[in-house]
Design a protein around this motif. Structure first.
Motif, PDB file in Angstrom:
ATOM      1  N   HIS A   2       0.830  -1.196   0.000  1.00 19.74           N
ATOM      2  CA  HIS A   2       0.000   0.000   0.000  1.00 19.74           C
ATOM      3  C   HIS A   2       0.867   1.249   0.000  1.00 19.74           C
ATOM      4  N   CYS A   3       0.259   2.358  -0.383  1.00 19.31           N
ATOM      5  CA  CYS A   3       0.954   3.640  -0.427  1.00 19.31           C
ATOM      6  C   CYS A   3       1.289   4.102   0.989  1.00 19.31           C
ATOM      7  N   CYS A   6      -0.455   7.568   1.857  1.00 23.17           N
ATOM      8  CA  CYS A   6      -1.882   7.395   2.158  1.00 23.17           C
ATOM      9  C   CYS A   6      -2.062   6.769   3.538  1.00 23.17           C
ATOM     10  N   GLU A  12      -6.229   3.459   2.794  1.00 22.46           N
ATOM     11  CA  GLU A  12      -5.603   2.271   2.232  1.00 22.46           C
ATOM     12  C   GLU A  12      -5.739   2.305   0.714  1.00 22.46           C
ATOM     13  N   ARG A  13      -4.628   2.580   0.039  1.00 23.68           N
ATOM     14  CA  ARG A  13      -4.626   2.663  -1.425  1.00 23.68           C
ATOM     15  C   ARG A  13      -3.453   1.835  -1.947  1.00 23.68           C
ATOM     16  N   CYS A  27       1.294   5.428  -4.426  1.00 21.40           N
ATOM     17  CA  CYS A  27       0.132   5.270  -5.295  1.00 21.40           C
ATOM     18  C   CYS A  27       0.245   6.256  -6.454  1.00 21.40           C
ATOM     19  N   LYS A  29      -1.507   8.811  -7.046  1.00 27.73           N
ATOM     20  CA  LYS A  29      -1.690  10.189  -6.582  1.00 27.73           C
ATOM     21  C   LYS A  29      -0.403  10.775  -5.997  1.00 27.73           C
TER      22      LYS A  29
END
Length: 82
Positions: A2-3, A6, A12-13, A27, A29
């Motif tokens: 996960h990122c 974030c 959770e991304r 991520c 973003k």
């Protein structure tokens, strides 16, 4: 994975890659894609920087990208007041 950025905000991304400098998952973003010239090694010990038609892509997280930008600006000023 996960990122990391974030996760600091309890989101959770999924990561799309890892930062080249610190290894944190990033991520779409938070990724800061950059281009890097390709260095080719020639026969022998000589290293030649050759312009490439397509530069290599690298990813950095927002933190490492900001540090790189700050350091580059400082170096342009000759290292004064940094």
């Amino acid at each position: 994975m996960h990122c990391f950025d974030c996760a600091e905000h309890n989101v959770e991304r999924p990561a799309v890659g890892t930062c080249m400098d610190c290894g944190a998952g990033v991520c779409a973003k938070h990724a800061r894609p950059e281009r890097r010239s390709v260095t080719c090694r020639v026969v022998g010990l000589t290293v030649v920087n050759q312009p490439a038609r397509v530069a290599a892509r690298i990813l950095r997280c927002a933190s490492c990208s900001q540090v790189r930008t700050t350091v580059a600006a400082c170096e342009k000023q000759g290292g004064r007041n940094c």
